[in-house]
Structure formats: structure tokens, C-alpha cells
Write a protein that holds these residues in place. Structure first.
Motif, PDB file in Angstrom:
ATOM      1  N   SER A  62       7.057  -8.354   6.832  1.00 57.62           N
ATOM      2  CA  SER A  62       7.174  -7.950   8.231  1.00 57.62           C
ATOM      3  C   SER A  62       7.577  -6.486   8.398  1.00 57.62           C
ATOM      4  CB  SER A  62       8.205  -8.840   8.941  1.00 57.62           C
ATOM      5  OG  SER A  62       9.453  -8.785   8.264  1.00 57.62           O
ATOM      6  N   GLU A  63       8.212  -5.905   7.355  1.00 55.74           N
ATOM      7  CA  GLU A  63       8.641  -4.516   7.471  1.00 55.74           C
ATOM      8  C   GLU A  63       7.538  -3.558   7.030  1.00 55.74           C
ATOM      9  OE1 GLU A  63      10.583  -5.945   3.542  1.00 55.74           O
ATOM     10  OE2 GLU A  63       9.899  -6.825   5.437  1.00 55.74           O
ATOM     11  N   PRO A  64       7.570  -2.316   7.507  1.00 55.63           N
ATOM     12  CA  PRO A  64       6.554  -1.345   7.081  1.00 55.63           C
ATOM     13  C   PRO A  64       6.621  -1.148   5.569  1.00 55.63           C
ATOM     14  CG  PRO A  64       7.762  -0.539   8.989  1.00 55.63           C
ATOM     15  CD  PRO A  64       8.496  -1.758   8.517  1.00 55.63           C
ATOM     16  N   PRO A  65       5.495  -1.106   4.909  1.00 52.92           N
ATOM     17  CA  PRO A  65       5.503  -1.006   3.442  1.00 52.92           C
ATOM     18  C   PRO A  65       5.959   0.363   2.955  1.00 52.92           C
ATOM     19  CG  PRO A  65       3.258  -0.953   4.271  1.00 52.92           C
ATOM     20  CD  PRO A  65       4.135  -1.261   5.445  1.00 52.92           C
ATOM     21  N   ALA A  66       6.762   0.356   1.900  1.00 47.81           N
ATOM     22  CA  ALA A  66       7.152   1.583   1.201  1.00 47.81           C
ATOM     23  C   ALA A  66       6.366   1.746  -0.087  1.00 47.81           C
ATOM     24  CB  ALA A  66       8.646   1.570   0.901  1.00 47.81           C
ATOM     25  N   LEU A  67       5.809   0.636  -0.603  1.00 53.53           N
ATOM     26  CA  LEU A  67       5.055   0.641  -1.856  1.00 53.53           C
ATOM     27  C   LEU A  67       3.586   0.354  -1.576  1.00 53.53           C
ATOM     28  CD1 LEU A  67       4.866   0.580  -5.010  1.00 53.53           C
ATOM     29  CD2 LEU A  67       5.263  -1.889  -4.840  1.00 53.53           C
ATOM     30  N   LEU A  68       2.716   1.139  -2.191  1.00 49.34           N
ATOM     31  CA  LEU A  68       1.270   0.920  -2.108  1.00 49.34           C
ATOM     32  C   LEU A  68       0.741   0.560  -3.486  1.00 49.34           C
ATOM     33  CD1 LEU A  68      -1.388   1.254  -0.364  1.00 49.34           C
ATOM     34  CD2 LEU A  68      -1.563   3.523  -1.407  1.00 49.34           C
ATOM     35  N   VAL A  69      -0.093  -0.485  -3.536  1.00 54.94           N
ATOM     36  CA  VAL A  69      -0.851  -0.818  -4.742  1.00 54.94           C
ATOM     37  C   VAL A  69      -2.318  -0.578  -4.420  1.00 54.94           C
ATOM     38  CG1 VAL A  69      -1.479  -2.619  -6.387  1.00 54.94           C
ATOM     39  CG2 VAL A  69       0.865  -2.510  -5.495  1.00 54.94           C
ATOM     40  N   GLN A 362       5.388  -9.227 -11.381  1.00 53.37           N
ATOM     41  CA  GLN A 362       6.664  -8.529 -11.330  1.00 53.37           C
ATOM     42  C   GLN A 362       6.683  -7.523 -10.184  1.00 53.37           C
ATOM     43  OE1 GLN A 362       7.942  -6.753 -15.017  1.00 53.37           O
ATOM     44  NE2 GLN A 362       9.500  -5.495 -14.028  1.00 53.37           N
ATOM     45  N   VAL A 363       5.584  -6.798  -9.992  1.00 50.88           N
ATOM     46  CA  VAL A 363       5.511  -5.827  -8.892  1.00 50.88           C
ATOM     47  C   VAL A 363       5.730  -6.533  -7.545  1.00 50.88           C
ATOM     48  CG1 VAL A 363       3.954  -4.277  -7.640  1.00 50.88           C
ATOM     49  CG2 VAL A 363       4.018  -4.227 -10.144  1.00 50.88           C
ATOM     50  N   PHE A 364       5.167  -7.725  -7.419  1.00 47.60           N
ATOM     51  CA  PHE A 364       5.220  -8.448  -6.142  1.00 47.60           C
ATOM     52  C   PHE A 364       6.416  -9.395  -6.028  1.00 47.60           C
ATOM     53  CE2 PHE A 364       0.352  -8.039  -6.327  1.00 47.60           C
ATOM     54  CZ  PHE A 364       0.390  -6.852  -5.640  1.00 47.60           C
TER      55      PHE A 364
END
Length: 365
Positions: A62-69, A362-364
Motif C-alpha cells: 500500500s505504501e509508495p515503493p522505494a525498491l524497483l526490480v 529473499q528480495v520480496f
């Protein structure tokens, strides 16, 4: 259907989509990916279209993403020499063969499989954006369009998928390219003593560029000495008895991380103009892709584990450089090896595909 729950079937489905750049069509795969990301619990899924190229962006949480894949969905054209249809995945000897399997549809399959596992567990990632973008292999228009949009606001870090053998890539060279065009009245070769020959003008410029490049060979950080200055061609000849009216010189350079590509191209232009004097020249920059270096490797350790402690330099350019230039710190990571990409019978080791899926779990997390 992309079979996200089964990483091997998913890769086979991805390979079957013809996304060769420029002659393929990215839209059907982008449509399929958009549907799959919605099924896997994305809070929002948006589409971008840039000319005839496509990108799909999904936000998880729900929060704006800080991480991009990010992984690219286009491939190069199939090279000659495939022993099976390039768009048909073939599994044998612990490998999956097919166009794009290593570069980078294997990474897309691993990302989708990890998302499918988290969705089944009821633990979707939070604060993560997943971007599958086209036009990476030729053009590089989709990612800059994304970065210039509202969708990229708030992103701080990115994992850019390319075939790194499961290692973390943290530096690579940039790419600069330019063309110089010389002009002449042209005419019969019997008049060449009084009419300038643009081929000769540019030959002088080519020699000056070569000498300039040699002066750089001992400069630069370890692992990135020199500019890789390449005089790629001088074109314009018509016939043995004709003074051409124009000629074109093409050059490229690959500067080290931290270098200013446009400033170096300006230096190259100066070398060309001094060597060609007093002839008039036209100068055009055709590529100015920045070099890349991760700023804060330690920040990626919670995402990618101990491999971050042993990063590798990359010998090829990636769109991580565009993210870094836009203020998003990045690393490059993915299954497969660059030696397996762009050649006939491109393949991906199944063990690497499954290891990449586990890494993205792990990333997710």
C-alpha cells in the motif's frame, strides 16, 4: 497464461513470445505480464507505451515503493545457427535453450515465480515496484520514459536484471558514439590537386583520434584503464575516378565509471576539428550512455545477501546507468552468463534459474 507458479514452464511461455527488437511485438507479452501481475496480488498495474515499445509497472503493497526490480522483455534478433526454433524452449542436459532465456526472460520467470510463492503464502511484498520494460536491446526509450513519469517518484534503490551468473554487478563503462561529416564540391579525380577530398580529411581525423585514445590507455581506475576509443568506419567513396562530395567518420568510446561521456565526446570533437582544419565539419553525437557505479553496496545486502560482499565489474552496458543518473542507486543481478546471450542456442542453466527464484524470494520477503 504464464504459469508463474512453475518457473520452468513460465520461462518456456516467455520464450514463446516474439519480442525481438526491432522486428517483434512486445504488446502481447506486456498484456500477459500485466494480467499475471494482477493475479499475483499487485496493488496497481500500469502500462506505458513508447512508440511501438511497451512496459508494465506493478506496485506491491500500500505504501509508495522505494525498491524497483527491473528486467527487460525484449530480445535481440535470433542469431544464425540455432539447432531448434529460437522461440521454442527446449530443455536438455540441465539447461533451457531458447531466445532470451538468459537475457533476460529467465530473470522475469524467476521474479514471477517468487511473487507466486509469496502470493500463495499470503505474504506479498510491500513497498516494491516491478517493472518489465521493452526497448532495452535497441533504443533505450522505455526506461527513461518511466523515470521521467510520476511512477518513479520515491524510488531509492533498484535491482536491474541482466545475466551476471548470479553475482552482483556494481560497475561498468559508459558508451559514447559520434559521427563527423566532411564536405567537398566533389568532382573528377583529375582535379583532386585543387579540390579537397573529404575521405582524406577524415583519415587525418581518424589518426588524430587514435593517438588521443592511446594517450588515455594508462588512465582510469583499476579494471577500467583507457577509453576503448574505436574508429569504426570512414564511408563515402564513390569510384576510383570520383572525388566524393561527402564522407562520414564513425567513432565510439567506452569511458570508465565516474567519467563524463559528453565531455569526452567534446574532447574527441576538438581532436577531429584540429586535424581536419581548415575544412568544415558537421559533428553529431549518436549515443551518450553514462557509465555506472553503485553508490552504497551495503544497502543491498539485506536484499541479496552475502554475494554483495564480492561484487563484480561488468564488461557490458546496462540500464542501471540510467537509474543511477536519475538518482536511484542500483546493482545488476540475474541468472545466466553474458557469454550465453546474443549467440545461437542461447540457454540458461536450470540450477541458476531456480537459484534466482530463491534470491528473489529473499528480495520480496
Amino acid at each position: 497464461m504464464l504459469f508463474a507458479h512453475d518457473v520452468r514452464r513460465c520461462l518456456a511461455a516467455l520464450v514463446s513470445h516474439d519480442t525481438q527488437n526491432p522486428m517483434g511485438d512486445e504488446r502481447p507479452l506486456a498484456d500477459a505480464l500485466a494480467g499475471e501481475l494482477r493475479r499475483l496480488g499487485a496493488a496497481s498495474v500500469e502500462r506505458l507505451e513508447v512508440d511501438r515499445h511497451h512496459a508494465v509497472y506493478a506496485v506491491f503493497g500500500s505504501e509508495p515503493p522505494a525498491l524497483l526490480v527491473n528486467a527487460h522483455l525484449d530480445t535481440v534478433p535470433a542469431n544464425a545457427g540455432y539447432t531448434a526454433a529460437p522461440l521454442m524452449a527446449v530443455e536438455r542436459d540441465g539447461r533451457i535453450y531458447g531466445l532470451g532465456s538468459a537475457d533476460t526472460k529467465g530473470a522475469i520467470a524467476a521474479i514471477l515465480a517468487a511473487l507466486a510463492t509469496r502470493h500463495a503464502e499470503g505474504r506479498p511484498p510491500r513497498g516494491v515496484g516491478v517493472l518489465f520494460s521493452g526497448d532495452e536491446e535497441k533504443g533505450n526509450r522505455c526506461l527513461p520514459t518511466f523515470l521521467a513519469s510520476r511512477l518513479a517518484r520515491g524510488l531509492r534503490r533498484a535491482i536491474v536484471c541482466e545475466p551476471t551468473g548470479g553475482k552482483v554487478g556494481h560497475r561498468h563503462r559508459g558508451i559514447g558514439a559520434a559521427e563527423a561529416q566532411a564536405h567537398s564540391p566533389g568532382g573528377h579525380s583529375s582535379r583532386v590537386d585543387t579540390i579537397p577530398n573529404p575521405l582524406v580529411t577524415l583519415a587525418r581525423a581518424a589518426l588524430a583520434l587514435d593517438q588521443w585514445g592511446r594517450r588515455w590507455r594508462d588512465q582510469g581506475p583499476p579494471g577500467f584503464r583507457g577509453l576503448c576509443l574505436n574508429v569504426a568506419g570512414i564511408d563515402g567513396g564513390v569510384a576510383f575516378n570520383v572525388i566524393p562530395s561527402r564522407a562520414t567518420l564513425r567513432l565510439s568510446l567506452r569511458p570508465a565509471p565516474g567519467a563524463d561521456v559528453r565531455a569526452l565526446l567534446a574532447e574527441a570533437e576538438g581532436e577531429v576539428r584540429r586535424a581536419a582544419a581548415p575544412e568544415d565539419l558537421e559533428w553529431e553525437i549518436t549515443h551518450a550512455n553514462p557509465p555506472f557505479a553503485t553508490r552504497d553496496l551495503a544497502a543491498f545486502q539485506p536484499l541479496l545477501g552475502e554475494r554483495v560482499r564480492q561484487p563484480v565489474d561488468l564488461g557490458f552496458w546496462t540500464e542501471a546507468a540510467l537509474l543511477s543518473a536519475a538518482g536511484v542507486d542500483a546493482v545488476v543481478f540475474g541468472p545466466g552468463r553474458i557469454e550465453q546471450a546474443h549467440g545461437p542456442d542461447e540457454y540458461l542453466e536450470l540450477a541458476e534459474l531456480e537459484a534466482a527464484r530463491d534470491s528473489f524470494l529473499q528480495v520480496f520477503s
